[in-house]
Design a protein around this motif. Sequence first.
Motif, PDB file in Angstrom:
ATOM      1  N   UNK A 242       0.864  -1.178   0.000  1.00  0.00           N
ATOM      2  CA  UNK A 242       0.000   0.000   0.000  1.00  0.00           C
ATOM      3  C   UNK A 242       0.903   1.231   0.000  1.00  0.00           C
ATOM      4  N   UNK A 243       1.011   1.879  -1.138  1.00  0.00           N
ATOM      5  CA  UNK A 243       1.923   3.021  -1.291  1.00  0.00           C
ATOM      6  C   UNK A 243       1.161   4.353  -1.316  1.00  0.00           C
ATOM      7  N   UNK A 244      -0.133   4.310  -1.004  1.00  0.00           N
ATOM      8  CA  UNK A 244      -1.003   5.461  -1.264  1.00  0.00           C
ATOM      9  C   UNK A 244      -0.713   6.679  -0.401  1.00  0.00           C
ATOM     10  N   UNK A 245      -0.073   6.511   0.757  1.00  0.00           N
ATOM     11  CA  UNK A 245       0.222   7.669   1.596  1.00  0.00           C
ATOM     12  C   UNK A 245       1.430   8.450   1.091  1.00  0.00           C
ATOM     13  N   UNK A 246       2.196   7.847   0.187  1.00  0.00           N
ATOM     14  CA  UNK A 246       3.413   8.503  -0.296  1.00  0.00           C
ATOM     15  C   UNK A 246       3.434   8.734  -1.803  1.00  0.00           C
ATOM     16  N   UNK A 247       2.577   8.041  -2.540  1.00  0.00           N
ATOM     17  CA  UNK A 247       2.608   8.121  -4.000  1.00  0.00           C
ATOM     18  C   UNK A 247       1.205   8.427  -4.515  1.00  0.00           C
ATOM     19  N   UNK A 248       1.143   9.368  -5.445  1.00  0.00           N
ATOM     20  CA  UNK A 248      -0.133   9.785  -6.017  1.00  0.00           C
ATOM     21  C   UNK A 248      -0.006   9.823  -7.541  1.00  0.00           C
ATOM     22  N   UNK A 249      -1.125   9.663  -8.216  1.00  0.00           N
ATOM     23  CA  UNK A 249      -1.079   9.658  -9.680  1.00  0.00           C
ATOM     24  C   UNK A 249      -2.359  10.249 -10.253  1.00  0.00           C
ATOM     25  N   UNK A 250      -2.193  11.078 -11.265  1.00  0.00           N
ATOM     26  CA  UNK A 250      -3.338  11.547 -12.056  1.00  0.00           C
ATOM     27  C   UNK A 250      -3.202  10.918 -13.428  1.00  0.00           C
ATOM     28  N   UNK A 251      -3.885   9.787 -13.606  1.00  0.00           N
ATOM     29  CA  UNK A 251      -3.688   8.980 -14.802  1.00  0.00           C
ATOM     30  C   UNK A 251      -4.210   9.650 -16.063  1.00  0.00           C
ATOM     31  N   UNK A 252      -5.349  10.325 -15.955  1.00  0.00           N
ATOM     32  CA  UNK A 252      -6.014  10.831 -17.155  1.00  0.00           C
ATOM     33  C   UNK A 252      -6.555  12.239 -16.917  1.00  0.00           C
ATOM     34  N   UNK A 253      -6.612  13.006 -18.005  1.00  0.00           N
ATOM     35  CA  UNK A 253      -7.165  14.358 -17.948  1.00  0.00           C
ATOM     36  C   UNK A 253      -8.472  14.503 -18.699  1.00  0.00           C
ATOM     37  N   UNK A 254      -8.819  13.516 -19.522  1.00  0.00           N
ATOM     38  CA  UNK A 254     -10.068  13.575 -20.276  1.00  0.00           C
ATOM     39  C   UNK A 254     -10.777  12.229 -20.203  1.00  0.00           C
ATOM     40  N   UNK A 255     -12.084  12.258 -20.427  1.00  0.00           N
ATOM     41  CA  UNK A 255     -12.855  11.015 -20.434  1.00  0.00           C
ATOM     42  C   UNK A 255     -12.411  10.087 -21.557  1.00  0.00           C
ATOM     43  N   UNK A 256     -12.011  10.660 -22.692  1.00  0.00           N
ATOM     44  CA  UNK A 256     -11.529   9.842 -23.815  1.00  0.00           C
ATOM     45  C   UNK A 256     -10.284   9.069 -23.433  1.00  0.00           C
ATOM     46  N   UNK A 257      -9.353   9.725 -22.724  1.00  0.00           N
ATOM     47  CA  UNK A 257      -8.139   9.046 -22.268  1.00  0.00           C
ATOM     48  C   UNK A 257      -8.477   7.904 -21.311  1.00  0.00           C
ATOM     49  N   UNK A 258      -9.427   8.145 -20.417  1.00  0.00           N
ATOM     50  CA  UNK A 258      -9.839   7.108 -19.466  1.00  0.00           C
ATOM     51  C   UNK A 258     -10.340   5.883 -20.227  1.00  0.00           C
ATOM     52  N   UNK A 259     -11.228   6.131 -21.175  1.00  0.00           N
ATOM     53  CA  UNK A 259     -11.831   5.037 -21.930  1.00  0.00           C
ATOM     54  C   UNK A 259     -10.783   4.236 -22.696  1.00  0.00           C
ATOM     55  N   UNK A 260      -9.907   4.929 -23.416  1.00  0.00           N
ATOM     56  CA  UNK A 260      -8.883   4.231 -24.202  1.00  0.00           C
ATOM     57  C   UNK A 260      -7.893   3.495 -23.306  1.00  0.00           C
ATOM     58  N   UNK A 261      -7.534   4.119 -22.178  1.00  0.00           N
ATOM     59  CA  UNK A 261      -6.582   3.494 -21.269  1.00  0.00           C
ATOM     60  C   UNK A 261      -7.095   2.195 -20.685  1.00  0.00           C
ATOM     61  N   UNK A 262      -8.358   2.195 -20.253  1.00  0.00           N
ATOM     62  CA  UNK A 262      -8.928   0.981 -19.678  1.00  0.00           C
ATOM     63  C   UNK A 262      -9.283  -0.040 -20.750  1.00  0.00           C
ATOM     64  N   UNK A 263      -9.639   0.439 -21.919  1.00  0.00           N
ATOM     65  CA  UNK A 263     -10.035  -0.462 -22.998  1.00  0.00           C
ATOM     66  C   UNK A 263      -8.902  -1.414 -23.384  1.00  0.00           C
ATOM     67  N   UNK A 264      -7.679  -0.903 -23.436  1.00  0.00           N
ATOM     68  CA  UNK A 264      -6.571  -1.746 -23.891  1.00  0.00           C
ATOM     69  C   UNK A 264      -6.154  -2.777 -22.847  1.00  0.00           C
ATOM     70  N   UNK A 265      -6.517  -2.547 -21.576  1.00  0.00           N
ATOM     71  CA  UNK A 265      -6.076  -3.450 -20.511  1.00  0.00           C
ATOM     72  C   UNK A 265      -7.168  -4.354 -19.953  1.00  0.00           C
ATOM     73  N   UNK A 266      -8.429  -3.987 -20.163  1.00  0.00           N
ATOM     74  CA  UNK A 266      -9.528  -4.653 -19.463  1.00  0.00           C
ATOM     75  C   UNK A 266      -9.625  -6.139 -19.792  1.00  0.00           C
ATOM     76  N   UNK A 267      -9.808  -6.468 -21.044  1.00  0.00           N
ATOM     77  CA  UNK A 267      -9.971  -7.876 -21.438  1.00  0.00           C
ATOM     78  C   UNK A 267      -8.637  -8.617 -21.368  1.00  0.00           C
ATOM     79  N   UNK A 268      -7.551  -7.938 -21.758  1.00  0.00           N
ATOM     80  CA  UNK A 268      -6.226  -8.564 -21.666  1.00  0.00           C
ATOM     81  C   UNK A 268      -5.882  -8.882 -20.223  1.00  0.00           C
ATOM     82  N   UNK A 269      -6.359  -8.056 -19.281  1.00  0.00           N
ATOM     83  CA  UNK A 269      -6.040  -8.248 -17.872  1.00  0.00           C
ATOM     84  C   UNK A 269      -6.638  -9.503 -17.276  1.00  0.00           C
ATOM     85  N   UNK A 270      -7.672 -10.062 -17.902  1.00  0.00           N
ATOM     86  CA  UNK A 270      -8.248 -11.324 -17.422  1.00  0.00           C
ATOM     87  C   UNK A 270      -7.883 -12.475 -18.360  1.00  0.00           C
TER      88      UNK A 270
END
Length: 366
Positions: A242-270
């Motif tokens: 659990x690194x959350x007290x020391x490390x932070x991340x802003x992965x995406x700035x737009x909804x399009x980025x969110x969608x594309x980012x998760x799309x490429x990993x979602x099915x491959x991740x399972x």
Amino acid sequence: MALYIAIHLAFLGWIIINRLFLPALPKQPELSGRPLVSVLVPMRNEERNVEVLIKSLKNSSYDQMEFILLNDQSTDGTQKELERTIEGDSRFTILQGKELPEGWVGKVHACHQLQQAASGDYLLFVDADVRFRPKAIEQSLALMERKKAHLLTGFPAFDVAPFLSKLLVPMLHFVILFHLPIALANYTKFKAATAANGMWMMFERNSYQKIGGHAAVYNSLVEDVHIAREIKAHGYKVVLANITMSVKCRMYDTNTEVWEGFLKNSYAGIGRSPFLAGVLILFYSTFYILPPFLALYGVFNGLYSWMIPYVLTVIQRWYVDMVTNQRWYLSFLIPLQAAAMLGVLVESMRKSFKKQPYSWKGRHYS
């Protein structure tokens, strides 16, 4: 309804117990030595992240570090921003990324080039959108030493600006604490019980090289999980922290980025498993999308016990948000979060079936 409520209570109990096996970074790190740490950052079109990233690196408290950043053929002002913000600091080296070889995934190739230029006893791969406190690197090193680990990884606290980010990104922590048996992940070599996050991965150099480094997973869209499995397969120890007290991340700035980012990993991740996808769709529809509808029915018909399942899902989500330094009020969105997660999974699966490429930062992957 009594059985349905009991199942949700069991889910809550499981999450609380499972979390006990997730170690946190030590507040006051203690080290037996001062090994050199190479901090390695792949960067492709990261102009907006350069300034804050460089500030985090420069403010690090550990004194035995080198910073190597690779400009992976960016088409924006990444290079210019790097030169401006580094300001001649001798700890920094900027590399220019080579042409992407056929079959390689872009980030994996960038990490492969970075490690070739590194001199450290430990290699810390960090994404460009990560920010961290001054002691974060020292804390990670100390926990690795204490746990005798060869790889330490973790999911940061997330800054979720776009609405779709509020739905999908916090589910990363929920999925880990709910679905991953963390005791097996952290205390056994069982490969199936493995989670990793490429935003923050610290390797002991010798073990990293013995497994073949990132070249061993050159064509993987979920290279972080696959390289962690390689570490285990070679008999080395992986620690998810659990690194959350020391490390932070802003992965995406737009909804399009969110969608594309998760799309490429979602099915491959399972593992691109239609069966597992079907199980997840049925499970989350039954236990996390259905409860608010039951609650509404209960309110209008005087069946107030029908509200309990939704309350328990919110408590589950709240607990995860509390221990991972997330915004507590997002817990009320758990039905929408589950629906969004299933939506991106279904679309990711559809693209895979039709052999349509996934897109990310101007590159396309099958």
